[in-house]
Design a protein around this motif. Structure first.
Motif, PDB file in Angstrom:
ATOM      1  N   SER A   1       0.786  -1.333   0.167  1.00 31.33           N
ATOM      2  CA  SER A   1      -0.193   0.066   0.107  1.00 31.33           C
ATOM      3  C   SER A   1       0.747   1.373  -0.072  1.00 31.33           C
ATOM      4  N   MET A   2       2.235   1.208   0.278  1.00 34.09           N
ATOM      5  CA  MET A   2       3.135   2.461   0.024  1.00 34.09           C
ATOM      6  C   MET A   2       3.448   2.718  -1.379  1.00 34.09           C
ATOM      7  N   PRO A   3       3.142   4.043  -1.688  1.00 31.26           N
ATOM      8  CA  PRO A   3       3.457   4.251  -3.203  1.00 31.26           C
ATOM      9  C   PRO A   3       4.843   4.468  -3.149  1.00 31.26           C
ATOM     10  N   SER A   4       5.259   4.536  -4.645  1.00 31.52           N
ATOM     11  CA  SER A   4       6.876   4.629  -4.757  1.00 31.52           C
ATOM     12  C   SER A   4       7.004   6.143  -4.862  1.00 31.52           C
ATOM     13  N   PHE A   5       8.227   6.605  -4.364  1.00 33.05           N
ATOM     14  CA  PHE A   5       8.615   7.897  -4.537  1.00 33.05           C
ATOM     15  C   PHE A   5      10.138   8.042  -5.279  1.00 33.05           C
ATOM     16  N   GLY A   6      10.177   7.101  -6.162  1.00 32.74           N
ATOM     17  CA  GLY A   6      11.529   7.007  -6.938  1.00 32.74           C
ATOM     18  C   GLY A   6      11.580   8.155  -8.178  1.00 32.74           C
ATOM     19  N   LEU A   7      10.312   8.602  -8.444  1.00 33.59           N
ATOM     20  CA  LEU A   7      10.175   9.587  -9.290  1.00 33.59           C
ATOM     21  C   LEU A   7      10.295  10.914  -8.727  1.00 33.59           C
ATOM     22  N   LYS A   8      10.018  11.198  -7.658  1.00 28.90           N
ATOM     23  CA  LYS A   8       9.604  12.357  -6.968  1.00 28.90           C
ATOM     24  C   LYS A   8      10.882  12.748  -5.966  1.00 28.90           C
ATOM     25  N   LEU A   9      11.792  11.813  -5.639  1.00 31.25           N
ATOM     26  CA  LEU A   9      12.964  11.999  -4.940  1.00 31.25           C
ATOM     27  C   LEU A   9      14.168  11.427  -5.444  1.00 31.25           C
ATOM     28  N   THR A  10      15.151  11.917  -5.549  1.00 28.75           N
ATOM     29  CA  THR A  10      16.455  11.590  -5.917  1.00 28.75           C
ATOM     30  C   THR A  10      17.235  10.583  -5.034  1.00 28.75           C
ATOM     31  N   ASP A  11      18.109   9.769  -5.543  1.00 30.08           N
ATOM     32  CA  ASP A  11      18.671   8.954  -4.523  1.00 30.08           C
ATOM     33  C   ASP A  11      19.274   9.436  -3.167  1.00 30.08           C
ATOM     34  N   PRO A  12      19.949  10.519  -3.520  1.00 25.60           N
ATOM     35  CA  PRO A  12      20.587  11.160  -2.219  1.00 25.60           C
ATOM     36  C   PRO A  12      19.470  11.759  -0.963  1.00 25.60           C
ATOM     37  N   GLU A  13      18.376  12.191  -1.606  1.00 26.51           N
ATOM     38  CA  GLU A  13      17.038  12.503  -0.930  1.00 26.51           C
ATOM     39  C   GLU A  13      16.634  11.547  -0.240  1.00 26.51           C
ATOM     40  N   ILE A  14      16.583  10.180  -0.808  1.00 26.76           N
ATOM     41  CA  ILE A  14      15.930   9.029  -0.141  1.00 26.76           C
ATOM     42  C   ILE A  14      16.909   8.328   0.838  1.00 26.76           C
ATOM     43  N   LYS A  15      18.260   8.628   0.686  1.00 23.67           N
ATOM     44  CA  LYS A  15      19.371   8.193   1.524  1.00 23.67           C
ATOM     45  C   LYS A  15      19.130   9.235   2.906  1.00 23.67           C
ATOM     46  N   GLU A  16      18.834  10.516   2.696  1.00 22.90           N
ATOM     47  CA  GLU A  16      18.493  11.310   3.533  1.00 22.90           C
ATOM     48  C   GLU A  16      17.298  10.859   4.572  1.00 22.90           C
TER      49      GLU A  16
END
Length: 126
Positions: free
Chosen positions: A99-114
């Motif tokens: 049920s969790m949406p993906s954020f791969g198109l909204k956030l960059t890899d460094p932002e996801i790491k943060e």
């Protein structure tokens, strides 16, 4: 023309390639320790608190309204978070899950790491 390697050399070559892949993958997916303030701003901007709550306990307003359809994990629970590696959290945020949406198109890899670093801060006591 085909080149034949003796089996020992072929095995060593394969081991070196696997080690390079593992080292490269772990360094790109590992979350660097950074200031959690930027992670918190990403958490708020992406709307994570709607489901996960401000403190990550899974008690956000959207999760409370839809509690009968899906369970939002308590990311402030140290026992639960020990079962989740940084790589798993990274992939879940990037690709989504159930049920969790993906954020791969909204956030960059460094932002996801943060975000991963910030999520890990939920289990730390001040």
């Amino acid at each position: 023309m085909r080149v034949f390697f003796p089996s020992r050399l072929r095995c060593q070559w394969l081991c070196v390639m696997v080690m390079l892949f593992v080292v490269g993958a772990s360094s790109t997916l590992a979350a660097e320790p950074k200031n959690t303030v930027s992670g918190q701003s990403k958490y708020d901007a992406a709307g994570c608190a709607r489901c996960h709550g401000a403190s990550g306990k899974g008690n956000g307003p959207q999760a409370m309204a839809l509690f009968f359809m899906f369970k939002v994990p308590n990311m402030a629970d140290p026992a639960y978070m020990q079962t989740r590696s940084d790589d798993v959290l990274f992939r879940t945020i990037k690709q989504g899950k159930a049920s969790m949406p993906s954020f791969g198109l909204k956030l960059t890899d460094p932002e996801i790491k943060e975000l991963v670093v910030y999520i890990r801060s939920f289990t730390k006591t001040p």
